[in-house]
Scaffold this motif. Structure first.
Motif, mmCIF file in Angstrom:
data_model
loop_
_atom_site.group_PDB
_atom_site.id
_atom_site.type_symbol
_atom_site.label_atom_id
_atom_site.label_comp_id
_atom_site.label_asym_id
_atom_site.label_seq_id
_atom_site.Cartn_x
_atom_site.Cartn_y
_atom_site.Cartn_z
ATOM 1 N N SER A 1 0.796 -1.229 0.000
ATOM 2 C CA SER A 1 0.000 0.000 0.000
ATOM 3 C C SER A 1 0.829 1.279 0.000
ATOM 4 C CB SER A 1 -0.910 0.020 1.237
ATOM 5 O OG SER A 1 -0.136 -0.001 2.429
ATOM 6 N N THR A 2 2.157 1.164 0.105
ATOM 7 C CA THR A 2 2.994 2.354 0.301
ATOM 8 C C THR A 2 4.109 2.393 -0.728
ATOM 9 O OG1 THR A 2 2.544 2.162 2.668
ATOM 10 C CG2 THR A 2 4.294 3.670 2.010
ATOM 11 N N ASP A 3 4.432 3.584 -1.178
ATOM 12 C CA ASP A 3 5.519 3.794 -2.129
ATOM 13 C C ASP A 3 6.817 3.241 -1.541
ATOM 14 O OD1 ASP A 3 7.464 4.708 -3.852
ATOM 15 O OD2 ASP A 3 6.805 6.794 -3.847
ATOM 16 N N PRO A 4 7.498 2.319 -2.237
ATOM 17 C CA PRO A 4 8.736 1.748 -1.697
ATOM 18 C C PRO A 4 9.844 2.779 -1.483
ATOM 19 C CG PRO A 4 8.399 1.076 -3.978
ATOM 20 C CD PRO A 4 7.129 1.703 -3.524
ATOM 21 N N ALA A 5 9.714 3.941 -2.138
ATOM 22 C CA ALA A 5 10.703 5.000 -1.918
ATOM 23 C C ALA A 5 10.625 5.567 -0.517
ATOM 24 C CB ALA A 5 10.524 6.113 -2.947
ATOM 25 N N THR A 6 9.517 5.283 0.191
ATOM 26 C CA THR A 6 9.337 5.824 1.538
ATOM 27 C C THR A 6 9.461 4.742 2.615
ATOM 28 O OG1 THR A 6 6.930 5.494 1.576
ATOM 29 C CG2 THR A 6 7.760 7.537 0.584
ATOM 30 N N LEU A 7 9.925 3.535 2.226
ATOM 31 C CA LEU A 7 9.981 2.424 3.162
ATOM 32 C C LEU A 7 11.404 1.908 3.371
ATOM 33 C CD1 LEU A 7 6.946 0.265 1.968
ATOM 34 C CD2 LEU A 7 6.999 1.915 3.858
ATOM 35 N N ARG A 8 11.594 1.256 4.516
ATOM 36 C CA ARG A 8 12.819 0.506 4.810
ATOM 37 C C ARG A 8 12.419 -0.875 5.322
ATOM 38 N NH1 ARG A 8 15.676 1.684 9.025
ATOM 39 N NH2 ARG A 8 14.096 3.004 10.039
ATOM 40 N N LEU A 9 13.169 -1.879 4.952
ATOM 41 C CA LEU A 9 13.023 -3.197 5.561
ATOM 42 C C LEU A 9 14.032 -3.283 6.703
ATOM 43 C CD1 LEU A 9 12.637 -5.633 2.517
ATOM 44 C CD2 LEU A 9 10.870 -4.494 3.857
ATOM 45 N N VAL A 10 13.542 -3.589 7.887
ATOM 46 C CA VAL A 10 14.399 -3.609 9.072
ATOM 47 C C VAL A 10 14.641 -5.054 9.494
ATOM 48 C CG1 VAL A 10 14.644 -2.864 11.464
ATOM 49 C CG2 VAL A 10 13.474 -1.389 9.801
ATOM 50 N N LEU A 11 15.908 -5.427 9.561
ATOM 51 C CA LEU A 11 16.277 -6.764 9.998
ATOM 52 C C LEU A 11 16.337 -6.828 11.521
ATOM 53 C CD1 LEU A 11 19.100 -7.411 7.379
ATOM 54 C CD2 LEU A 11 16.714 -8.159 7.283
ATOM 55 N N LYS A 12 16.262 -8.025 12.045
ATOM 56 C CA LYS A 12 16.310 -8.177 13.490
ATOM 57 C C LYS A 12 17.689 -7.825 14.040
ATOM 58 C CE LYS A 12 12.588 -11.468 14.332
ATOM 59 N NZ LYS A 12 12.201 -12.752 14.968
ATOM 60 N N PRO A 13 17.760 -7.358 15.279
ATOM 61 C CA PRO A 13 19.062 -7.070 15.893
ATOM 62 C C PRO A 13 19.955 -8.307 15.868
ATOM 63 C CG PRO A 13 17.288 -6.186 17.244
ATOM 64 C CD PRO A 13 16.632 -7.024 16.173
ATOM 65 N N GLY A 14 21.214 -8.080 15.564
ATOM 66 C CA GLY A 14 22.173 -9.176 15.540
ATOM 67 C C GLY A 14 22.397 -9.783 14.177
ATOM 68 N N VAL A 15 21.523 -9.483 13.208
ATOM 69 C CA VAL A 15 21.737 -10.010 11.857
ATOM 70 C C VAL A 15 23.021 -9.407 11.290
ATOM 71 C CG1 VAL A 15 20.881 -10.015 9.481
ATOM 72 C CG2 VAL A 15 19.315 -10.467 11.374
ATOM 73 N N ALA A 16 23.856 -10.261 10.711
ATOM 74 C CA ALA A 16 25.120 -9.818 10.142
ATOM 75 C C ALA A 16 25.504 -10.746 9.002
ATOM 76 C CB ALA A 16 26.218 -9.808 11.208
ATOM 77 N N VAL A 17 26.389 -10.281 8.139
ATOM 78 C CA VAL A 17 26.836 -11.087 7.000
ATOM 79 C C VAL A 17 28.359 -11.132 6.963
ATOM 80 C CG1 VAL A 17 24.814 -10.786 5.533
ATOM 81 C CG2 VAL A 17 26.593 -9.038 5.519
ATOM 82 N N LEU A 18 28.866 -12.187 6.348
ATOM 83 C CA LEU A 18 30.314 -12.367 6.207
ATOM 84 C C LEU A 18 30.592 -13.060 4.888
ATOM 85 C CD1 LEU A 18 33.245 -12.428 7.337
ATOM 86 C CD2 LEU A 18 32.666 -14.632 8.382
ATOM 87 N N ALA A 19 31.473 -12.464 4.091
ATOM 88 C CA ALA A 19 31.948 -13.088 2.856
ATOM 89 C C ALA A 19 33.400 -13.502 3.066
ATOM 90 C CB ALA A 19 31.841 -12.105 1.687
ATOM 91 N N SER A 20 33.686 -14.772 2.854
ATOM 92 C CA SER A 20 35.029 -15.285 3.111
ATOM 93 C C SER A 20 35.554 -16.033 1.894
ATOM 94 C CB SER A 20 35.014 -16.233 4.318
ATOM 95 O OG SER A 20 36.275 -16.852 4.497
ATOM 96 N N ALA A 21 36.854 -15.979 1.707
ATOM 97 C CA ALA A 21 37.503 -16.770 0.666
ATOM 98 C C ALA A 21 37.647 -18.225 1.086
ATOM 99 C CB ALA A 21 38.880 -16.193 0.342
ATOM 100 N N TRP A 22 37.218 -18.536 2.308
ATOM 101 C CA TRP A 22 37.340 -19.884 2.859
ATOM 102 C C TRP A 22 35.952 -20.431 3.237
ATOM 103 C CZ3 TRP A 22 41.929 -22.029 2.234
ATOM 104 C CH2 TRP A 22 43.036 -21.182 2.092
ATOM 105 N N PRO A 23 35.829 -21.747 3.367
ATOM 106 C CA PRO A 23 34.523 -22.352 3.667
ATOM 107 C C PRO A 23 34.180 -22.255 5.148
ATOM 108 C CG PRO A 23 36.171 -24.072 3.439
ATOM 109 C CD PRO A 23 36.860 -22.765 3.079
ATOM 110 N N VAL A 24 33.906 -21.055 5.610
ATOM 111 C CA VAL A 24 33.718 -20.825 7.041
ATOM 112 C C VAL A 24 32.494 -21.555 7.597
ATOM 113 C CG1 VAL A 24 35.000 -18.667 7.217
ATOM 114 C CG2 VAL A 24 32.602 -18.625 6.477
ATOM 115 N N ALA A 25 31.423 -21.623 6.816
ATOM 116 C CA ALA A 25 30.235 -22.330 7.281
ATOM 117 C C ALA A 25 30.511 -23.822 7.400
ATOM 118 C CB ALA A 25 29.063 -22.072 6.345
#
Length: 208
Positions: free
Chosen positions: A90-114
């Motif tokens: 119902s709302t223009d996406p230019a006026t919105l933000r998607l908020v992730l839960k606290p603690g969400v983080a990302v990591l890109a590694s050259a190694w198989p960390v997972a």
């Protein structure tokens, strides 16, 4: 305290060597706040600078993943704001933000960390798959998010990495979609974000 934050690093180094390392690290950079649970955030960078650990080039990234999980599990509790999803229709996406839960983080590694992290879960480590991934130098990109009180490690692709970084930076939804490009599937991402409990809710972009 350091072992609680870095279980994968402790498993890789062994308990005795990890203890010696922790003592050395304490004397170099002791805790600066009363809650010792927050001590140790500089360990990944410190490990990367240690020539004696060069035979484990993936160790620093494994430490970074451990720390992201530790911080995630100590993040504030929040409830998913399901009614806010109606704003997407119902709302223009230019006026919105998607908020992730606290603690969400990302990591890109050259190694198989997972793969390395998963190999050391449980009472009996299963290292064969992780060793193969290390030999192939197969990089992995992960997202850390909490389910209940435990931090979970999710493999993601590079487009999801870029998208997540935009959301964490507070980018407006329309701009994030433009930067993600036409190949990015918002519906598929939203379904996974809801299933894996990444999303906190939708907010007016002008809200603090």
């Amino acid at each position: 305290a350091l072992a609680a934050a870095y279980p994968t690093v402790q498993a890789l180094l062994g308990a005795a060597d990890f203890k010696c390392m922790a003592v050395e690290r304490w004397y170099e950079a002791p805790a600066e706040r009363g809650d010792i649970g927050f001590w140790g955030g500089g360990l990944p960078r410190w490990l990367a600078a240690q020539r004696a650990l060069a035979q484990w080039p993936y160790l620093a990234d494994c430490a970074q993943l451990d720390w992201l999980r530790h911080v995630c599990e100590r993040a504030a509790d929040t409830e998913f704001d399901a009614p806010s999803l109606a704003m997407l229709a119902s709302t223009d996406p230019a006026t919105l933000r998607l908020v992730l839960k606290p603690g969400v983080a990302v990591l890109a590694s050259a190694w198989p960390v997972a793969s390395i992290f998963e190999a050391h879960q449980g009472a009996t480590p299963d290292l064969e798959a992780a060793r193969d991934a290390i030999e192939q130098r197969r990089g992995e990109v992960v997202l850390v998010a909490r389910s209940g009180w435990r931090a979970q490690v999710h493999r993601i692709d590079l487009s999801t990495l870029e998208w997540t970084n935009h959301l964490l930076a507070g980018t407006r939804l329309s701009q994030a979609l433009d930067r993600a490009g036409p190949a990015f599937d918002l519906s598929a991402w939203l379904a996974r974000a809801l299933r894996e409990e990444w999303l906190h809710g939708v907010r007016d972009a002008n809200d603090a």
